[in-house]
Motif scaffolding. Structure first.
Motif, mmCIF file in Angstrom:
data_model
loop_
_atom_site.group_PDB
_atom_site.id
_atom_site.type_symbol
_atom_site.label_atom_id
_atom_site.label_comp_id
_atom_site.label_asym_id
_atom_site.label_seq_id
_atom_site.Cartn_x
_atom_site.Cartn_y
_atom_site.Cartn_z
ATOM 1 N N ASN A 1 0.939 -16.927 23.320
ATOM 2 C CA ASN A 1 2.414 -16.284 23.016
ATOM 3 C C ASN A 1 3.635 -17.326 23.518
ATOM 4 O OD1 ASN A 1 0.316 -14.554 24.624
ATOM 5 N ND2 ASN A 1 1.188 -13.117 23.035
ATOM 6 N N ASP B 1 5.691 -3.397 22.476
ATOM 7 C CA ASP B 1 5.821 -4.710 23.280
ATOM 8 C C ASP B 1 7.147 -4.927 24.242
ATOM 9 O OD1 ASP B 1 3.802 -5.367 21.366
ATOM 10 O OD2 ASP B 1 4.380 -7.107 20.926
ATOM 11 N N GLN C 1 7.112 -5.240 17.930
ATOM 12 C CA GLN C 1 7.624 -6.140 18.874
ATOM 13 C C GLN C 1 8.863 -5.155 19.763
ATOM 14 O OE1 GLN C 1 6.321 -9.107 19.681
ATOM 15 N NE2 GLN C 1 4.965 -8.370 18.103
ATOM 16 N N GLU D 1 5.492 -17.700 27.865
ATOM 17 C CA GLU D 1 6.166 -16.463 27.545
ATOM 18 C C GLU D 1 6.960 -16.139 28.576
ATOM 19 O OE1 GLU D 1 6.521 -14.676 24.860
ATOM 20 O OE2 GLU D 1 7.785 -13.459 26.096
ATOM 21 N N THR E 1 0.194 -8.957 19.370
ATOM 22 C CA THR E 1 0.439 -10.061 20.315
ATOM 23 C C THR E 1 1.912 -10.217 20.481
ATOM 24 O OG1 THR E 1 -0.729 -11.429 18.802
ATOM 25 C CG2 THR E 1 -1.887 -10.623 20.643
ATOM 26 N N GLN E 2 2.549 -10.182 21.754
ATOM 27 C CA GLN E 2 3.906 -10.588 21.756
ATOM 28 C C GLN E 2 4.264 -11.894 21.525
ATOM 29 O OE1 GLN E 2 5.644 -8.320 25.323
ATOM 30 N NE2 GLN E 2 6.875 -10.509 25.962
ATOM 31 N N THR E 3 5.389 -11.540 20.503
ATOM 32 C CA THR E 3 5.984 -12.749 19.862
ATOM 33 C C THR E 3 5.576 -13.257 18.737
ATOM 34 O OG1 THR E 3 5.203 -14.785 21.232
ATOM 35 C CG2 THR E 3 7.146 -13.679 21.828
ATOM 36 N N ARG E 4 4.150 -13.289 18.630
ATOM 37 C CA ARG E 4 3.293 -13.882 17.579
ATOM 38 C C ARG E 4 1.994 -12.849 17.110
ATOM 39 N NH1 ARG E 4 3.815 -18.122 19.723
ATOM 40 N NH2 ARG E 4 5.792 -18.460 18.706
#
Ligand code: ZN
Length: 466
Positions: free
Chosen positions: A201, A328, A324, A220, A302-305
């Motif tokens: 991430n 998230d 997101q 992250e 999955t956070q950011t990606r």
């Protein structure tokens, strides 16, 4: 005890023993209150998920993975703050053999029962103090099977591992306080054979060759729930770029490249649309991980990606991107409230289609309303009343869940609806919130009593009669 330092004079075992007899006894010693942290946070579906008595500020994960023997050699450093006087505390852990545990640099006693790693430091940890845990572990991490039959955790692929953790897979590869309310920042340092890539991430800090391996460092910096962490390994082609002030890393398994190119190319336009509707994109990085892991059968935000088990279509890319904001940044306060994630992300899929000149959200709603009541997987369980963890990701949570939001929009109008959505993402950014908070906000923004609308769409069993 205001120093924020550890009470080294009091061996934890003694303190634990003292706390057993303390109730009702003379309160002579403040230290008599030192007690083990709770082994769970009492979630209705996963009562042992998360732990009491502390909060994590930061995870620093060093992972060395060799896909050939599927061996992971790892060290997790966890910076935490005690929220009670602790004689012992738990981490959630379902991983390979523990080699050592240190607390503030000193060896600590530990034991494992079920998903709990129970750690007893040699001295108590006073409420308000910061402490550091270092756990070393190695062996073969494993995937787990969820109540719905889905697999998650460290899922082996033909060229590495597909790493996902919703709702309870993250402890398969690192010890953590595995609950959405305990968010933390993360640093990853992942060593893999040099022919492979390791994607996590946040921001790509460094990739460096070291002999026959390569070392990947990611960071992250925004608070992240443990279930949204990944350290996915395999053969990927990376595309790095910037748009709208964001660092983008798109990593695609060469086998999925052709089919994913079109849908992934829409990420900037989707981001712009969602920003205009829901408020600013919550993170500094974006992108995608497209793996070849057909046995998984789902994607995860999955956070950011977000991670995809295969080349995704546009609706899925829109769905994971919308998460997101919804999931998230604003995360559930407990697992049964999953409608706040899945209903919202599904509605956003519909909204992207409308934006692209396809079916409007109103037509998507009418289309679903034509589905007969006996096609019960679309109607039950009601999205606001998920009865057990096997139904967390039921079709009704997604589809009827999206219909609930569309019913709300039609009732209160675009202005009040989008004001509600933006207040939601702003008011709870990087935090947690509940369904009750959402319905109260919609009522406040619209000035309407919405009890029966939400009861109809979120709570009543069977197809809503409207
Ligand atoms: Zn989703």
């Amino acid at each position: 005890m205001v120093t924020g330092r550890r009470a080294r004079a009091w061996p934890a075992a003694l303190l634990a023993a003292a706390s057993l007899t303390a109730a009702g006894a003379a309160p002579a010693l403040a230290s008599a209150q030192f007690a083990p942290g709770a082994d769970g946070l009492g979630d209705p579906f996963f009562p042992h998920a998360g732990n009491g008595g502390y909060e994590v500020a930061h995870y620093d994960l060093r992972l060395d993975y060799r896909p050939d023997g599927a061996r992971l050699e790892a060290r997790a450093r966890i910076d935490a703050n005690a929220t009670q006087d602790l004689s012992a505390f738990d981490l959630d852990y379902r991983g390979p053999r523990i080699r050592s545990v240190r607390v503030d640099g000193r060896r600590a006693a530990y034991g494992r029962t079920g998903q709990e790693l129970v750690i007893t430091p040699d001295a108590g940890l006073p409420a308000g103090s910061r402490f550091e845990v270092v756990v070393r572990y190695s062996g073969r991490p494993r995937q787990i099977v969820d109540p719905d039959g889905g697999i998650e955790g460290w899922v082996r692929t033909d060229d590495g591992a597909f790493v996902v953790g919703e709702p309870q897979g993250s402890p398969t590869w690192f010890p953590c306080n595995d609950y959405p309310t305990d968010k933390a920042t993360y640093a990853f340092r992942i060593t893999v054979p040099r022919r492979l890539e390791a994607i996590a991430n946040g921001s790509l800090i460094e990739r460096r060759r070291r002999g026959r391996t390569s070392v990947w460092r990611w960071r992250e910096r925004s608070p992240m729930a443990s279930y949204l962490a990944t350290a996915t390994i395999g053969q990927f082609r990376l595309e790095r770029s910037r748009f709208g002030g964001l660092e983008s890393v798109v990593a695609v398994d060469p086998r999925e490249r052709k089919a994913s190119r079109g849908p992934l190319s829409k990420i900037p336009a989707m981001t712009r649309l969602f920003e205009s509707l829901f408020g600013p994109y919550p993170f500094d990085e974006t992108g995608a991980i497209v793996d070849h892991a057909p046995k998984v059968g789902y994607a995860l935000e999955t956070q950011t990606r977000p991670i995809y088990d295969r080349a995704p279509g546009q609706p899925t890319v829109a769905h994971e991107l919308a998460h997101q904001w919804f999931g998230d940044s604003v995360s559930v306060a407990s697992w049964p409230e999953i409608w706040l994630n899945e209903g919202f992300a599904t509605w956003a899929e519909w909204r992207w289609a409308e934006h692209r000149g396809g079916r409007s959200t109103a037509r998507a709603f009418r289309h679903m309303l034509a589905v007969p009541a006996d096609q019960d997987r679309y109607w039950d369980p009601p999205p606001g009343a998920v009865p057990d963890p096997s139904k967390l990701f039921a079709d009704s949570v997604y589809v009827r869940g999206a219909m609930a939001l569309e019913a709300l929009r039609q009732r209160i109008g675009d202005d009040a609806f989008y004001a509600t959505m933006r207040d939601w993402t702003q008011g709870h950014a990087y935090g947690n919130a509940s369904i009750e908070q959402f319905t109260a906000l919609a009522e406040a923004r619209s000035g309407q009593d919405l009890d029966s609308l939400f009861a109809t769409w979120l709570d009543q069993p069977g197809k809503p009669a409207v």
